[in-house]
Design a protein around this motif. Structure first.
Motif, PDB file in Angstrom:
ATOM      1  N   HIS A   9       0.808  -1.222   0.000  1.00  0.00           N
ATOM      2  CA  HIS A   9       0.000   0.000   0.000  1.00  0.00           C
ATOM      3  C   HIS A   9       0.843   1.275   0.000  1.00  0.00           C
ATOM      4  O   HIS A   9       0.309   2.363  -0.180  1.00  0.00           O
ATOM      5  N   HIS A  10       2.158   1.162   0.172  1.00  0.00           N
ATOM      6  CA  HIS A  10       3.053   2.317   0.131  1.00  0.00           C
ATOM      7  C   HIS A  10       3.691   2.476  -1.251  1.00  0.00           C
ATOM      8  O   HIS A  10       4.475   3.396  -1.460  1.00  0.00           O
ATOM      9  N   GLY A  11       3.396   1.554  -2.170  1.00  0.00           N
ATOM     10  CA  GLY A  11       3.974   1.603  -3.506  1.00  0.00           C
ATOM     11  C   GLY A  11       5.285   0.843  -3.632  1.00  0.00           C
ATOM     12  O   GLY A  11       5.903   0.850  -4.694  1.00  0.00           O
ATOM     13  N   ASN A  12       5.735   0.180  -2.568  1.00  0.00           N
ATOM     14  CA  ASN A  12       6.950  -0.628  -2.629  1.00  0.00           C
ATOM     15  C   ASN A  12       6.658  -1.883  -3.451  1.00  0.00           C
ATOM     16  O   ASN A  12       5.597  -2.485  -3.301  1.00  0.00           O
TER      17      ASN A  12
ATOM     18  N   LYS B 101      13.350  -5.950  -3.889  1.00  0.00           N
ATOM     19  CA  LYS B 101      12.296  -5.058  -3.406  1.00  0.00           C
ATOM     20  C   LYS B 101      12.766  -3.619  -3.553  1.00  0.00           C
ATOM     21  O   LYS B 101      13.821  -3.250  -3.045  1.00  0.00           O
ATOM     22  N   ARG B 102      11.982  -2.824  -4.283  1.00  0.00           N
ATOM     23  CA  ARG B 102      12.272  -1.404  -4.465  1.00  0.00           C
ATOM     24  C   ARG B 102      11.293  -0.628  -3.596  1.00  0.00           C
ATOM     25  O   ARG B 102      10.088  -0.787  -3.707  1.00  0.00           O
ATOM     26  N   MET B 103      11.861   0.210  -2.715  1.00  0.00           N
ATOM     27  CA  MET B 103      11.057   0.991  -1.785  1.00  0.00           C
ATOM     28  C   MET B 103      11.208   2.468  -2.123  1.00  0.00           C
ATOM     29  O   MET B 103      12.316   2.956  -2.266  1.00  0.00           O
ATOM     30  N   GLY B 104      10.093   3.160  -2.269  1.00  0.00           N
ATOM     31  CA  GLY B 104      10.132   4.570  -2.642  1.00  0.00           C
ATOM     32  C   GLY B 104      10.029   4.726  -4.144  1.00  0.00           C
ATOM     33  O   GLY B 104       9.798   3.769  -4.879  1.00  0.00           O
ATOM     34  N   ARG B 105      10.216   5.962  -4.587  1.00  0.00           N
ATOM     35  CA  ARG B 105      10.053   6.248  -6.017  1.00  0.00           C
ATOM     36  C   ARG B 105      11.217   7.071  -6.556  1.00  0.00           C
ATOM     37  O   ARG B 105      11.763   7.909  -5.865  1.00  0.00           O
TER      38      ARG B 105
END
Length: 181
Positions: free
Chosen positions: A103-106, A123-127
């Motif tokens: 739900h955070h877009g990760n 796993k990519r976290m953030g944009r």
């Protein structure tokens, strides 16, 4: 003779194979709607299930369970669930290669077992430029084993246990200075 099954939950007289939409009125599937292929009164083949909470699974079904390629989009705002799951399902569980978006877009891409990261994955976290990433081993949804984590320009290369750095590893900071321990 044509048999109308809308609103009924007795499939004894159902045709062997049919394409239809049905909304359950009783039981744990109450208010869920399936539109797709049915075989002997069970979801079986390509179809789309819309659940009571608005979540949707669009994909392949076998004997009433998600089975084969599919996409699940959750409307549940519980942070422990994934917003979107794309991949292969087996007997109702996501297995093999796939992609999970929280739900955070990760976004996690890699091997999945029982709907959680398990095996090798990224796993990519953030944009964009502000994103952090981890590539390495996973077990039951947590970082376990060897992996590389890049966070705020700093890289950690080493072992993990239950999402925490554990054991030998090294850190390379933004200035290129190398620490080992």
């Amino acid at each position: 003779a044509s048999i109308d099954l809308v609103g009924q939950e007795n499939f004894q007289d159902a045709p062997l194979i049919r394409l239809a939409e049905f909304t359950w009125t009783k039981g744990e599937m109450r208010e869920c709607t399936y539109n797709g292929v049915w075989v002997q009164g069970r979801t079986h083949g390509r179809g789309k299930m819309t659940y009571r909470d608005g979540s949707v699974h669009d994909g392949e079904w076998r004997n009433g369970k998600r089975n084969g390629k599919g996409t699940f989009i959750s409307k549940c705002l519980d942070s422990s669930n994934y917003k979107m799951m794309v991949g292969v399902w087996e007997k109702g569980n996501m297995m093999g290669q796939g992609e999970l978006t929280d739900h955070h877009g990760n976004v996690y891409t890699g091997h999945i077992k029982e709907g959680r990261p398990h095996g090798h994955g990224t796993k990519r976290m953030g944009r964009f430029e502000e994103s952090n990433f981890y590539i390495g081993a996973w077990e039951k949804g947590t970082k376990n084993g060897y992996g590389v984590m890049e966070e705020n320009g700093e890289k950690y290369l080493g072992l993990w246990k239950d999402d925490v750095r554990h054991g030998p590893g090294c850190v390379v900071n933004v200035d290129g200075i190398f620490y080992q321990g």
